[in-house]
Design a protein around this motif. Sequence first.
Motif, short mmCIF file in Angstrom:
data_model
loop_
_atom_site.label_atom_id
_atom_site.label_comp_id
_atom_site.label_asym_id
_atom_site.label_seq_id
_atom_site.Cartn_x
_atom_site.Cartn_y
_atom_site.Cartn_z
N ASP A 126 0.81 -1.22 0.00
CA ASP A 126 0.00 0.00 0.00
C ASP A 126 0.85 1.26 0.00
OD1 ASP A 126 -2.36 -1.33 -0.15
OD2 ASP A 126 -3.15 -0.67 1.78
N SER A 170 -15.28 -6.29 9.97
CA SER A 170 -14.48 -6.90 8.91
C SER A 170 -14.81 -8.38 8.74
CB SER A 170 -12.99 -6.74 9.21
OG SER A 170 -12.21 -7.47 8.26
N GLN A 173 -6.44 -6.93 3.92
CA GLN A 173 -6.45 -5.71 3.11
C GLN A 173 -7.21 -4.59 3.81
OE1 GLN A 173 -4.60 -5.13 0.44
NE2 GLN A 173 -5.31 -3.02 0.67
N ARG A 174 -8.30 -4.92 4.49
CA ARG A 174 -9.04 -3.89 5.23
C ARG A 174 -8.16 -3.29 6.34
NH1 ARG A 174 -13.15 -8.20 5.48
NH2 ARG A 174 -14.52 -7.97 3.67
N ALA A 233 -4.85 -3.19 6.37
CA ALA A 233 -3.82 -2.37 5.73
C ALA A 233 -4.39 -1.01 5.32
CB ALA A 233 -3.25 -3.10 4.52
N GLU A 234 -5.59 -0.99 4.81
CA GLU A 234 -6.21 0.28 4.42
C GLU A 234 -6.47 1.18 5.62
OE1 GLU A 234 -9.64 -1.07 2.34
OE2 GLU A 234 -8.53 -1.64 0.53
N ALA A 288 -3.11 2.58 6.67
CA ALA A 288 -2.65 3.60 5.72
C ALA A 288 -3.38 4.92 5.96
CB ALA A 288 -2.87 3.12 4.30
N LYS A 289 -4.66 4.84 6.23
CA LYS A 289 -5.43 6.06 6.50
C LYS A 289 -4.96 6.72 7.80
CE LYS A 289 -10.14 7.83 6.80
NZ LYS A 289 -11.60 7.49 6.72
#
Length: 293
Positions: free
Chosen positions: A31, A192, A280-281, A283-284, A287-288
């Motif tokens: 990411d 999730s 992936q959720r 990681a997102e 990142a946010k």
Amino acid sequence: MGAARVAVVTSDAGFEHDADLPLIVEALRADGLAAEAVAWDAGHTAWDRFDLAVIRSTWDYARRLGEFLAWADATAGATRLWNPASLVHWNSDKRYLADLAGRGVPVVPTRFVEPGEPCAQADFDRPGGVVVKPAVSAGARDTARYEPGRHADAARHARMLLDQGRTVMVQPYLHRVQEGERALVFFAGAYSHAIRKGPLLTEAGVIDNARVAHPGVTAHRPTDAELRTARSALGAVPLPDVPLFARVDLALDDAGEPVLMELELIEPNLFLRDELRGLQRFAEAVAKAAAPH
């Protein structure tokens, strides 16, 4: 501006046993983040060189609680720490269950006994048996269940913990836990995924600190009632912002209604290897959180 620098905080045990750890670091790098795994107690780590520190598998924290809480406070002063240090303090002692119950969350009924406080036989004499555990623990350490009529054994366990200066929890044993504990995972407040795992306290009267923490993990589709209970627990957390990650552990009471067993906000296994969409959720969400504010 370079990539945001993220510390995925672990421990020696995490480096050895956390199967999610390399997946998380790889997903964060995919990411666009400069991510690396760092042990929380690695000497002389310059935490201010990171834009964000995300606690993951600090699996020795309960046995070194004072040291760990001091680390969380110091790290929060050097960089952004998630989940925040104030939440780490609150969640490190299971007396938080009393806070949540007071806010209307359906919680396993719990009697807390403090060192120096007398134990009453009635606390341990329940029709379905009891569970005795310390208020500060992880992985069901120093925990056991006792069959009805074994209240003397349960009281002896409690006195052992009290003599060590530890707060004791006494709970009724929920027999429907044999159907499996539910663990619902949330990132930034959004559901999730979930798993179901087998019961931990399979043998009555036995303290087994070598037991497998998550036996028989399978995917689970939570019911509407389970989701409501989980969201109720998260909504009662004393923090202005929602936790970056949370695992809500539930069991069914005798009436078949979900009740909160634990709200895991420090270093829960998130079962990301079993749910790659969840990876992936996560990681997102990281990142946010790492983005400039």
